[in-house]
Scaffold this motif. Structure first.
Motif, short mmCIF file in Angstrom:
data_model
loop_
_atom_site.label_atom_id
_atom_site.label_comp_id
_atom_site.label_asym_id
_atom_site.label_seq_id
_atom_site.Cartn_x
_atom_site.Cartn_y
_atom_site.Cartn_z
N SER A 1 33.67 25.69 17.54
CA SER A 1 33.50 24.44 16.79
C SER A 1 34.10 23.26 17.58
O SER A 1 35.28 23.27 17.93
CB SER A 1 34.19 24.57 15.44
N GLY A 2 33.27 22.25 17.88
CA GLY A 2 33.72 21.06 18.61
C GLY A 2 33.77 21.21 20.11
O GLY A 2 34.18 20.28 20.81
N ALA A 3 33.36 22.40 20.67
CA ALA A 3 33.42 22.62 22.12
C ALA A 3 32.30 21.87 22.84
O ALA A 3 31.27 21.53 22.23
CB ALA A 3 33.35 24.11 22.43
N ASP A 4 32.48 21.61 24.15
CA ASP A 4 31.46 20.91 24.91
C ASP A 4 30.36 21.87 25.35
O ASP A 4 30.43 23.09 25.14
CB ASP A 4 32.09 20.19 26.11
N LEU A 5 29.33 21.32 26.03
CA LEU A 5 28.16 22.12 26.40
C LEU A 5 28.53 23.25 27.35
O LEU A 5 28.09 24.39 27.18
CB LEU A 5 27.10 21.22 27.05
N ALA A 6 29.30 22.95 28.37
CA ALA A 6 29.63 23.97 29.36
C ALA A 6 30.38 25.13 28.73
O ALA A 6 30.13 26.31 29.05
CB ALA A 6 30.45 23.34 30.49
N THR A 7 31.31 24.84 27.83
CA THR A 7 32.06 25.91 27.17
C THR A 7 31.14 26.78 26.33
O THR A 7 31.26 28.02 26.30
CB THR A 7 33.18 25.31 26.31
N ARG A 8 30.21 26.16 25.61
CA ARG A 8 29.27 26.93 24.77
C ARG A 8 28.41 27.84 25.64
O ARG A 8 28.17 29.01 25.30
CB ARG A 8 28.40 25.98 23.96
#
Length: 508
Positions: free
Chosen positions: A123-130
């Motif tokens: 929840s709230g993570a950026d694109l690269a982390t996802r």
């Protein structure tokens, strides 16, 4: 959450999702806001407490607050199934589970629970982390029924991430700071950007302020952002600033300068109208009579002088004066006048002069005067040089001397007191051999007595004497001052006498 009825909370976490009485739910308040700078919708949620299930049905359940809630529950709040209730008592060997339990308590499998926990963690993570998290799940659980979906989602996010990385880096490509601004007037600023820029922030402060004030820049067309700072923000002596730009991800990055090394715009004070150039002007006339020999009339000086002057400033050329004078006197040596009884000789000079005062500081100046005129034999001249300690507009001390051709010399000390309102006071001392202090011969002598011949006239130079003068003035008006003076002078104890005089001064 479906409904709130007093202390009862109705939720859609029910038996078909594996919920059971005694299970605890996390209660979250969803937020959906529009970012004031970027304009993007920001979605998030915040925990406000926990609920415990009291009665569970297949579609809906009834819950109560588990402890104190940070906010009152509202329909639309999000509930997440958290801790489970204690497991039921195990059935005896060979017994089947209770029918009600089998019918009302289907369980969430491990795969579903793992994916739910993954989503909660991101929840709230950026694109690269996802992308990394989804690809990691597919790698660890390739046989999961959720693996194809997460693989497709990771590929889509990776393409989106590559698009963002391929886009030009957001930068400020042009900004021309003004050479200066005017205090109390609004100031408009515009920047040109390149790349995916969704907004910009201008941070400003005055020198010495600790914190910056932040102002959003508005879009002024593709790649342009501008702002008009209000008049009250423009204060002397300068404006310190730096600019941040907002990229496509909503992150603020450096655009112009920074907080530690800000840009600077000089702020000039508002030009104010000045009065027409003018200078203090003065007209003065002074007359002075001095008898040196007990009113016998054979050692006498009468001098009248007037001038017009302009005052400019304290430092530099402080003042300029031009004037005229008439000097008349009779005198001779003490032996010839007092012992031999000879006639005194006449001395006279009608002259004009030009005087300047040069201020080195407001309390120190040099006064120089050049004199030219006519005596009995033709053109004659002279000079004065003085040093003034203090301002000519306040109490001051003047030290100097004078030489007049055919008349003699004198040393002068003069103290002007401006301590009493409307009562200017002057004390002056002179050491002089005037009026008969210059060498002469028979052809230049004019006897003072009508029937005296050259042989009965004093030809030798007069001796040195001293004068003490006191003058008291009064300001009739701020512009007009009148003064009276008295003096006593002598060359010896037996060769001395009184004097008097006066002055009128007008200034504007």
């Amino acid at each position: 959450m479906v409904r709130v009825d007093g202390d009862d909370v109705i939720v859609d976490v029910a038996g078909k999702l594996g919920a059971a009485e005694g299970d605890r739910l996390e209660l979250w308040r969803p937020l959906r806001l529009k970012h004031p700078v970027t304009g993007r919708m920001v979605v998030d949620r915040f925990s406000i407490g926990r609920l415990v299930l009291k009665e569970v049905r297949s579609e809906l359940s009834l819950a109560h607050a588990d402890g104190e809630l940070e906010q009152p529950p509202l329909p639309g709040d999000v509930v997440v199934l958290g801790a489970k209730s204690a497991p039921e008592k195990a059935s005896a060997p060979g017994e089947s589970p209770p029918a009600a339990s089998r019918a009302t308590r289907p369980r969430v499998d491990d795969a579903s629970r793992g994916v739910m926990q993954l989503f909660e963690r991101l929840s709230g993570a950026d694109l690269a982390t996802r992308v990394r998290a989804y690809e990691g799940y597919v790698r660890d659980f390739p046989d999961s029924r959720y693996a194809p979906t997460l693989h497709e989602e990771a590929m889509a996010l990776r393409r989106l991430l590559e698009i963002h990385r391929a886009a030009p880096r957001p930068v400020v490509v042009h900004f021309k700071a003004p050479d200066s601004a005017v205090e109390g007037l609004p100031l408009s600023l515009v920047i040109e950007t390149r790349g995916e820029v969704t907004g910009a922030l201008l941070h400003t402060r005055r020198p010495g302020d600790v914190a910056y004030r932040t102002t959003p820049l508005a879009s002024r067309g593709p790649d342009y952002f501008g702002v008009t700072l209000p008049a009250e923000r423009m204060q002397h002596p300068e404006l310190e600033y730096f600019v941040e730009i907002v990229d496509g991800q909503g992150a603020a990055v450096s655009g112009l300068a920074d907080a530690k090394q800000p840009g600077k715009i000089p702020v000039e004070r508002v030009p104010r109208p000045k009065p027409p150039l003018g200078h203090a002007s003065t007209v003065s006339v002074t007359t002075d009579y001095a008898d040196w020999n007990r009113l016998r009339g054979n050692d006498v000086v009468w001098q009248t002088e007037g001038y017009f002057g302009l005052r400019f400033s304290d430092v530099g050329l402080r003042a300029g004066r031009t004037g005229f004078g008439v000097y008349r006197g009779v005198g001779g040596s003490l032996d010839e006048l007092d012992r031999e009884g000879k006639s005194a000789r006449r001395v006279g000079l009608t002259y004009g002069y030009l005087e300047g005062e040069l201020g080195f500081t407001p309390s120190a100046s040099l006064i120089a005067r050049g004199v030219i005129g006519l005596d009995d034999l033709g053109v004659a001249g002279g000079a004065q040089l003085h040093v003034r300690v203090g301002s000519d507009r306040a109490t001051n001390l003047v030290l100097g001397g004078e030489i007049l051709d055919g008349i003699g010399a004198r040393l002068i000390t003069q103290l002007e007191l401006r301590s009493f309102e409307r009562w200017p006071i002057l004390f002056r001392t002179e050491v002089t051999n005037q009026p008969a202090g210059s060498r002469t011969d028979e052809s230049d002598v004019r006897p003072d007595e009508p029937h005296a011949g050259i042989e009965n006239t004093s030809l030798r130079r007069g001796e040195v004497g001293a004068r003490a003068i006191a003058q008291l003035g009064y300001e009739l008006f701020p512009e007009l001052t009148v003064a009276a003076r008295g003096s006593y002078q002598g060359r010896t104890i037996n060769h001395a006498g009184p004097g008097f005089g006066g002055a009128v001064t007008y200034s504007w």
